[in-house]
Design a protein around this motif. Sequence first.
Motif, PDB file in Angstrom:
ATOM      1  N   TYR A 155     -65.792   8.034  48.058  1.00  0.00           N
ATOM      2  CA  TYR A 155     -67.058   7.823  47.505  1.00  0.00           C
ATOM      3  C   TYR A 155     -67.521   8.515  46.293  1.00  0.00           C
ATOM      4  O   TYR A 155     -67.603  10.013  46.109  1.00  0.00           O
ATOM      5  N   LYS A 156     -68.118   7.846  45.203  1.00  0.00           N
ATOM      6  CA  LYS A 156     -68.761   8.761  44.131  1.00  0.00           C
ATOM      7  C   LYS A 156     -70.157   8.125  43.647  1.00  0.00           C
ATOM      8  O   LYS A 156     -70.376   6.858  43.632  1.00  0.00           O
ATOM      9  N   LYS A 157     -71.050   8.978  43.709  1.00  0.00           N
ATOM     10  CA  LYS A 157     -72.097   8.764  42.992  1.00  0.00           C
ATOM     11  C   LYS A 157     -72.569   9.649  41.862  1.00  0.00           C
ATOM     12  O   LYS A 157     -72.407  10.883  41.906  1.00  0.00           O
ATOM     13  N   GLN A 158     -72.785   8.826  40.775  1.00  0.00           N
ATOM     14  CA  GLN A 158     -72.745   9.678  39.487  1.00  0.00           C
ATOM     15  C   GLN A 158     -73.709   8.869  38.368  1.00  0.00           C
ATOM     16  O   GLN A 158     -73.977   7.604  38.507  1.00  0.00           O
TER      17      GLN A 158
ATOM     18  N   GLY B 228     -54.947   1.094  45.874  1.00  0.00           N
ATOM     19  CA  GLY B 228     -56.013   0.652  46.775  1.00  0.00           C
ATOM     20  C   GLY B 228     -57.182  -0.403  46.085  1.00  0.00           C
ATOM     21  O   GLY B 228     -56.474  -1.126  45.065  1.00  0.00           O
ATOM     22  N   LEU B 229     -58.280  -0.355  46.351  1.00  0.00           N
ATOM     23  CA  LEU B 229     -59.313  -1.433  46.007  1.00  0.00           C
ATOM     24  C   LEU B 229     -60.262  -0.360  45.623  1.00  0.00           C
ATOM     25  O   LEU B 229     -60.967   0.395  46.368  1.00  0.00           O
ATOM     26  N   ARG B 230     -60.987  -0.494  44.471  1.00  0.00           N
ATOM     27  CA  ARG B 230     -62.237   0.046  44.101  1.00  0.00           C
ATOM     28  C   ARG B 230     -63.467  -0.860  43.911  1.00  0.00           C
ATOM     29  O   ARG B 230     -63.291  -1.865  43.055  1.00  0.00           O
ATOM     30  N   PHE B 231     -64.518  -0.603  44.583  1.00  0.00           N
ATOM     31  CA  PHE B 231     -65.594  -1.547  44.665  1.00  0.00           C
ATOM     32  C   PHE B 231     -66.624  -0.789  43.900  1.00  0.00           C
ATOM     33  O   PHE B 231     -67.000   0.309  43.982  1.00  0.00           O
TER      34      PHE B 231
ATOM     35  N   THR C 210     -68.283  -5.258  40.549  1.00  0.00           N
ATOM     36  CA  THR C 210     -66.918  -5.726  40.397  1.00  0.00           C
ATOM     37  C   THR C 210     -66.019  -4.899  41.516  1.00  0.00           C
ATOM     38  O   THR C 210     -66.240  -4.011  41.900  1.00  0.00           O
ATOM     39  N   THR C 211     -64.830  -5.608  41.773  1.00  0.00           N
ATOM     40  CA  THR C 211     -63.708  -5.192  42.558  1.00  0.00           C
ATOM     41  C   THR C 211     -62.383  -4.955  41.698  1.00  0.00           C
ATOM     42  O   THR C 211     -62.139  -6.026  41.281  1.00  0.00           O
ATOM     43  N   TRP C 212     -62.021  -3.816  41.684  1.00  0.00           N
ATOM     44  CA  TRP C 212     -60.811  -3.396  40.628  1.00  0.00           C
ATOM     45  C   TRP C 212     -59.603  -3.167  41.529  1.00  0.00           C
ATOM     46  O   TRP C 212     -59.874  -2.202  42.702  1.00  0.00           O
ATOM     47  N   LEU C 213     -58.592  -3.336  41.234  1.00  0.00           N
ATOM     48  CA  LEU C 213     -57.192  -2.567  41.853  1.00  0.00           C
ATOM     49  C   LEU C 213     -57.309  -0.887  41.428  1.00  0.00           C
ATOM     50  O   LEU C 213     -57.566  -0.839  40.327  1.00  0.00           O
TER      51      LEU C 213
ATOM     52  N   HIS D  93     -66.973   2.868  45.655  1.00  0.00           N
ATOM     53  CA  HIS D  93     -66.374   3.130  47.054  1.00  0.00           C
ATOM     54  C   HIS D  93     -64.766   2.608  46.773  1.00  0.00           C
ATOM     55  O   HIS D  93     -64.422   1.404  46.116  1.00  0.00           O
ATOM     56  N   CYS D  94     -63.848   3.735  47.156  1.00  0.00           N
ATOM     57  CA  CYS D  94     -62.466   3.222  47.037  1.00  0.00           C
ATOM     58  C   CYS D  94     -61.641   3.470  48.377  1.00  0.00           C
ATOM     59  O   CYS D  94     -62.310   4.397  49.040  1.00  0.00           O
ATOM     60  N   PHE D  95     -60.708   2.374  48.542  1.00  0.00           N
ATOM     61  CA  PHE D  95     -60.041   2.516  49.725  1.00  0.00           C
ATOM     62  C   PHE D  95     -58.590   2.530  49.269  1.00  0.00           C
ATOM     63  O   PHE D  95     -58.111   1.605  48.674  1.00  0.00           O
ATOM     64  N   ASN D  96     -57.807   3.659  49.747  1.00  0.00           N
ATOM     65  CA  ASN D  96     -56.597   3.819  49.074  1.00  0.00           C
ATOM     66  C   ASN D  96     -55.365   3.945  50.289  1.00  0.00           C
ATOM     67  O   ASN D  96     -55.682   4.600  51.265  1.00  0.00           O
ATOM     68  N   ILE D  97     -54.152   3.560  50.101  1.00  0.00           N
ATOM     69  CA  ILE D  97     -52.877   3.980  51.066  1.00  0.00           C
ATOM     70  C   ILE D  97     -51.849   4.850  49.986  1.00  0.00           C
ATOM     71  O   ILE D  97     -51.496   4.404  48.738  1.00  0.00           O
TER      72      ILE D  97
END
Length: 214
Positions: free
Chosen positions: A107-110, A161-164, A198-201, A135-139
């Motif tokens: 998680y990042k707030k900037q 993962g996915l980056r929201f 957006t949602t990115w790889l 917000h990112c979820f990674n493997i």
Amino acid sequence: MKQFRYILVITAFFLGFSKTASADSIPKQGRMALQIAPLSLLDFYNGSCYKLGTEVRLSKSLYLSLDAGSYFPNFNSLKNVKGGNLDFRIKYRLPSSNSLISMGYFYKKQSFEYHDAYEEQPDVPITVYTRKNIHCFNINYEYRVAQLFRKGYIDVFAGLGLRFRNVKSSFETHHDFDKLVEGGDSQTLYFVLIPGETTWLNLNFGLRFGFYLF
């Protein structure tokens, strides 16, 4: 500094885990470590960040890890940078191996400013104000180079993962970016400044240095 208060609280929480995780299957050394992520100091994309983390070994194969960090206020083209980030991971160590598989949440707030001018008025400076929630979820696949300097280690990792991404900016439209004098041709800066949800790889890679406390 809030991020480091979080680290202290969660380190104490993890310390409680490590005290109870005293089964014979867990080595007496290597139950808890402090760690740093040196490459975050060289993040030209998001701004230079200093991070501190901790890792606790819960069983022979299972680990919990947490990093927290904050940003230097002025770095590269980004000014007055504020905010922080948290990176939580649960790791599984493959049998008789230094390889690990981890699942992570980041998680990042900037917030920051970018200073430039528009082509039609190059002598009139503008300031682009930007706020981000990520917000990112990674493997990840990780490899541990263990027992450096007796109590140290290096983790090298990479994964997907996915980056929201939720970004608010003083740009009114995406076309405002193309009119910038200095940054209008930069694809990297485009992805930093452009607003929207957006949602990115997400491509995730790096390394961490760790030091076992006990």
